[in-house]
Enzyme design. Structure first.
Site, short mmCIF file in Angstrom:
data_model
loop_
_atom_site.label_atom_id
_atom_site.label_comp_id
_atom_site.label_asym_id
_atom_site.label_seq_id
_atom_site.Cartn_x
_atom_site.Cartn_y
_atom_site.Cartn_z
CB SER A 37 -0.89 0.04 1.24
OG SER A 37 -2.15 -0.42 0.92
CE LYS B 77 -3.70 0.74 -1.39
NZ LYS B 77 -4.50 0.30 -0.22
CE1 TYR C 255 -3.64 -1.08 -5.09
CE2 TYR C 255 -4.47 -3.33 -5.15
CZ TYR C 255 -4.09 -2.22 -4.44
OH TYR C 255 -4.16 -2.24 -3.06
CE1 TYR D 16 -3.89 -0.16 4.82
CE2 TYR D 16 -2.45 -0.50 6.69
CZ TYR D 16 -2.70 -0.62 5.34
OH TYR D 16 -1.77 -1.19 4.53
CB VAL E 68 -0.52 -5.81 4.05
CG1 VAL E 68 -1.87 -5.26 4.39
CG2 VAL E 68 -0.33 -5.96 2.56
N1 GLU Z 1 -1.72 -5.42 -2.28
C1 GLU Z 1 -2.47 -5.29 -1.08
C2 GLU Z 1 -3.95 -5.36 -1.37
O1 GLU Z 1 -4.41 -4.70 -2.23
C3 GLU Z 1 -2.07 -4.00 -0.46
C4 GLU Z 1 -2.84 -3.71 0.74
C5 GLU Z 1 -2.08 -2.93 1.74
O2 GLU Z 1 -0.86 -2.90 1.80
O3 GLU Z 1 -2.80 -2.33 2.53
O4 GLU Z 1 -4.68 -6.07 -0.73
#
Ligand code: GLU
Length: 390
Positions: A63, A66, A188, A240, A258
């Site tokens: 994430s 992002k 993604y 989050y 994550v």
């Molecule tokens: N690739 C993970 C997903 O989309 C990333 C989520 C994350 O790091 O929060 O579920």
């Protein structure tokens, strides 16, 4: 070991004793990851990377990609187009929540998965390859080195990514994303599988901290207003459903992922990153969160506490013959003009009538137009001989 590196090492060792939490288990390759690595790095304005612990161990960015893909979308498409596709409101929900706005289907923000998939769909390019290349190039420019996709993690996430695929289908049904669902989702998944170290993340964070210029390479990666937009959204939504409490306790824009990475940015000061795979109930790395919070605290980086470097511009007064020079440097904002005015009033009372007093504003690193208006206004009530050079 230099003193800052020693300080980082002490912080890292304090966080080592935290052993609770668990590695993410919904991506098989991540569930198998070694939970022990622990690393911390910071990068300041000169681009020097200071890292401790397992700071050269690579992990997938997940994430934390992002905000950087958001930066690319903002840079290429502009703020209005991005905001038409994705909101900027904290969702207070977990990263994989559905969280779409009633009626429009717009995801809450670009830091939850739905919003990130929508953001990725805005990256220019014909198909998965071209868009992935664009993303890899941009994130590499942020990191100051060529980054690579971990194909095993990518394949693992793609094989099990039904929820993200479902989110993308929902987005498409609302018309939030156009084109093939696969193009958005597979791009993604690839961006999430880019391999980085904490050293890379700290440079990437520092690039946001210094207005879009990578301090290690000197290259401008994005415009300053784009960096500001990205940091604003990170501040509200980057951790989050712990984002509000993080801002309260630590006070820095941040983003976690994550795989156990965490990046925080102190604007004009540094980028800091930490890595440790065990996650708490919100999905944030337990040790990385503790280490970054401790660094922010030790350096007094909470954004919302008083920062005198802005409130008090550097003012030095020197004599040149009979003339007095008031030299200003640093940043001049609202509070700064009041402090300059106070120095001028004091001088006005102290110097002989008619003394030439020159306020030299040419070395200010940053001025704000309204502050300059206020400063000029001060001269209306100053004795003859007082003048401003800008
Ligand atoms: N690739 C993970 C997903 O989309 C990333 C989520 C994350 O790091 O929060 O579920």
């Amino acid at each position: 070991m230099d003193p800052i590196t020693a300080l980082l090492d002490g912080v890292l060792e304090e966080s080592r004793s935290l052993r609770h939490g668990a590695t993410a288990d919904y991506i098989p390759e991540l569930a198998d990851a070694d939970p022990e690595p622990l690393a911390l790095a910071v990068v300041g304005p000169r681009g020097r990377v200071r890292g401790v612990g397992d700071d050269r161990v690579e992990f997938t960015i997940q994430s934390i990609s992002k905000p950087f893909v958001l930066a690319l979308a903002l840079q290429e498409r502009g703020r209005d187009a991005v905001l038409a596709t994705v909101g900027v409101e904290p969702s207070g929900e977990p990263f994989n929540a559905i969280s779409l706005e009633e009626g429009t289907g717009r995801p809450a923000n670009p830091m939850v998965n739905a919003g990130a998939i929508a953001t990725t769909s805005l990256v220019p390019g014909a198909g998965i390859e071209e868009r992935t290349t664009r993303i890899v190039e941009t994130l590499s420019a942020f990191a100051g080195r060529s980054l690579w996709v971990d194909e095993a993690v990518y394949a693992s996430e793609s094989a099990t990514g039904d929820r993200n695929r479902a989110l993308a289908h929902l987005l498409r049904s609302y018309g939030v994303i156009e084109g093939a669902v696969d193009t958005a989702v597979e791009t993604y998944f690839r961006q999430c599988a880019l391999l980085v170290t904490v050293r890379d993340l700290a440079v990437m964070g520092a690039t946001l901290a210094f207005g879009g210029v990578n301090p290690a390479t000197g290259d401008r990666v994005i415009e300053e207003h784009v960096a500001r937009d990205v940091l604003s959204i990170m501040a509200g939504c980057g951790m989050y459903d712990f984002s509000g409490e993080w801002l309260l306790r630590v006070g820095l824009p941040a983003k976690s992922g994550v795989s156990g990475g965490l990046l925080a940015v102190a604007p004009s000061q540094f980028g800091v990153a930490a890595f440790s795979p065990r996650l708490d109930e919100h999905g944030n790395s337990v040790r990385a969160g503790a280490a970054v919070a401790s660094i922010a605290d030790r350096f007094g980086m909470h954004l919302l506490e008083p920062h005198d470097s802005i409130a008090v511009p550097a003012i030095t007064v020197r004599s040149r013959g009979a003339e007095r020079i008031v030299q200003l440097s640093g940043e001049l904002g609202f509070a700064g003009t009041e402090r300059v005015a106070a120095v001028l009033k004091e001088l006005a009372g102290a110097v002989a009538p008619g003394t030439r007093v020159t306020v030299d504003a040419r070395e200010l690193a940053r001025t704000h137009p309204a502050a300059m208006v206020a400063l000029r206004d001060e001269f209306a009530v100053m004795p003859a001989g007082f003048r401003l050079r800008e």
